[in-house]
Motif scaffolding. Structure first.
Motif, PDB file in Angstrom:
ATOM      1  N   ARG A   1      39.047  -5.807  28.855  1.00  0.00           N
ATOM      2  CA  ARG A   1      40.459  -5.434  28.664  1.00  0.00           C
ATOM      3  C   ARG A   1      40.822  -5.189  27.246  1.00  0.00           C
ATOM      4  O   ARG A   1      41.900  -4.503  27.026  1.00  0.00           O
ATOM      5  CB  ARG A   1      41.438  -6.369  29.367  1.00  0.00           C
ATOM      6  N   LEU A   2      40.335  -5.655  26.327  1.00  0.00           N
ATOM      7  CA  LEU A   2      40.704  -5.592  24.980  1.00  0.00           C
ATOM      8  C   LEU A   2      41.034  -4.036  24.499  1.00  0.00           C
ATOM      9  O   LEU A   2      41.693  -3.623  23.849  1.00  0.00           O
ATOM     10  CB  LEU A   2      39.809  -6.107  23.852  1.00  0.00           C
ATOM     11  N   PRO A   3      39.797  -2.932  24.903  1.00  0.00           N
ATOM     12  CA  PRO A   3      40.349  -1.818  24.131  1.00  0.00           C
ATOM     13  C   PRO A   3      41.697  -1.057  24.821  1.00  0.00           C
ATOM     14  O   PRO A   3      42.069  -0.297  24.305  1.00  0.00           O
ATOM     15  CB  PRO A   3      39.055  -0.999  24.998  1.00  0.00           C
ATOM     16  N   VAL A   4      42.125  -1.494  26.070  1.00  0.00           N
ATOM     17  CA  VAL A   4      43.226  -1.057  26.353  1.00  0.00           C
ATOM     18  C   VAL A   4      44.675  -1.911  26.149  1.00  0.00           C
ATOM     19  O   VAL A   4      45.313  -1.194  25.732  1.00  0.00           O
ATOM     20  CB  VAL A   4      43.133  -0.888  28.088  1.00  0.00           C
ATOM     21  N   GLU A   5      44.342  -3.152  26.047  1.00  0.00           N
ATOM     22  CA  GLU A   5      45.701  -3.881  25.727  1.00  0.00           C
ATOM     23  C   GLU A   5      46.046  -4.027  24.405  1.00  0.00           C
ATOM     24  O   GLU A   5      47.205  -4.093  23.735  1.00  0.00           O
ATOM     25  CB  GLU A   5      45.585  -5.133  26.348  1.00  0.00           C
ATOM     26  N   VAL A   6      44.950  -3.966  23.348  1.00  0.00           N
ATOM     27  CA  VAL A   6      45.188  -4.213  21.911  1.00  0.00           C
ATOM     28  C   VAL A   6      45.834  -3.081  21.207  1.00  0.00           C
ATOM     29  O   VAL A   6      46.737  -3.270  20.476  1.00  0.00           O
ATOM     30  CB  VAL A   6      44.158  -5.023  21.439  1.00  0.00           C
TER      31      VAL A   6
END
Length: 215
Positions: free
Chosen positions: A62-67
């Motif tokens: 989920r890092l590429p979406v949330e960060v």
């Protein structure tokens, strides 16, 4: 650049310990570290992105979406990761995530937010001896990878494994998470290294401090 003019934005991404589950004060270790940074003279824009039961693989996914939306305009973007306990939970006779897959998830997470600097807080101790042995083994693997790749590593297991306060709080709570005193102990252990890391000027991020787009 003085601390009064710095724009430091930090995404704290990880599991339920990042979210501060079990702390009636609502601060967890993340809130206490953010408060300690302000007391040191470096206010942060902090985003708590902790999710219960998530493994390292789920956090990395989920890092590429949330960060990127949270750090795109930051003068000094940073990411603090913390995961691992859920990886060591046994399901159907095996850990939810193999240690090798946890290591690969760390690599994937660092790639996902590059060139934003990343620091990893390792998993804390658990009260079950067999699972804690797996947490200890995973901690050693993560420390080794961080040393090889230049990612700062903070050993939360070492800070909590022998701490009576930590174990007492976990047992008194839900058996997995401490209360306010346990999180205060963990915050005391990790705040120094994290704040020292945040205190150094960022020089390896682009002029806009923008995380790289997801591949």
């Amino acid at each position: 650049m003085s601390t009064g003019t710095r724009d430091v934005r930090v995404c704290f991404v990880g599991d339920s310990f990042v979210a501060g589950v079990g702390d009636p004060s609502g601060l967890g270790w993340v809130g206490r570290v953010v408060a300690a940074s302000a007391a040191r003279g470096l206010p942060l824009t902090a985003y708590n992105l902790g999710v219960r039961r998530q493994t390292s693989v789920e956090v990395a996914a989920r890092l590429p979406v949330e960060v990127p939306p949270r750090l795109a305009a930051a003068g000094e973007p940073r990411v603090v990761l913390s995961f691992g306990v859920n990886d060591t939970v046994m399901e159907d006779g095996a850990p939810r995530v193999d240690p090798g897959a946890t290591v690969e998830a760390l690599h994937a997470a660092v790639r996902a937010v590059a060139p934003v600097p990343v620091l990893l807080v390792g998993p804390p101790a658990v009260v079950d001896p067999a699972q804690d042995a797996r947490v200890r083994h995973l901690t050693a693997a993560l420390r080794s990878v961080c040393a090889e790749t230049g990612v700062p590593f903070v050993d939360a297991h070492a800070a909590t494994a022998a701490a009576h306060r930590w174990h007492r709080e976990v047992v008194a709570g839900d058996g997995a998470h401490p209360g306010a005193d346990g999180y205060a102990l963990l915050a005391d252990a990790v705040a120094g290294p994290i704040l020292d890391w945040l205190g150094a000027p960022v020089s390896d991020v682009g002029a806009a401090g923008t995380p790289a787009a997801a591949p």
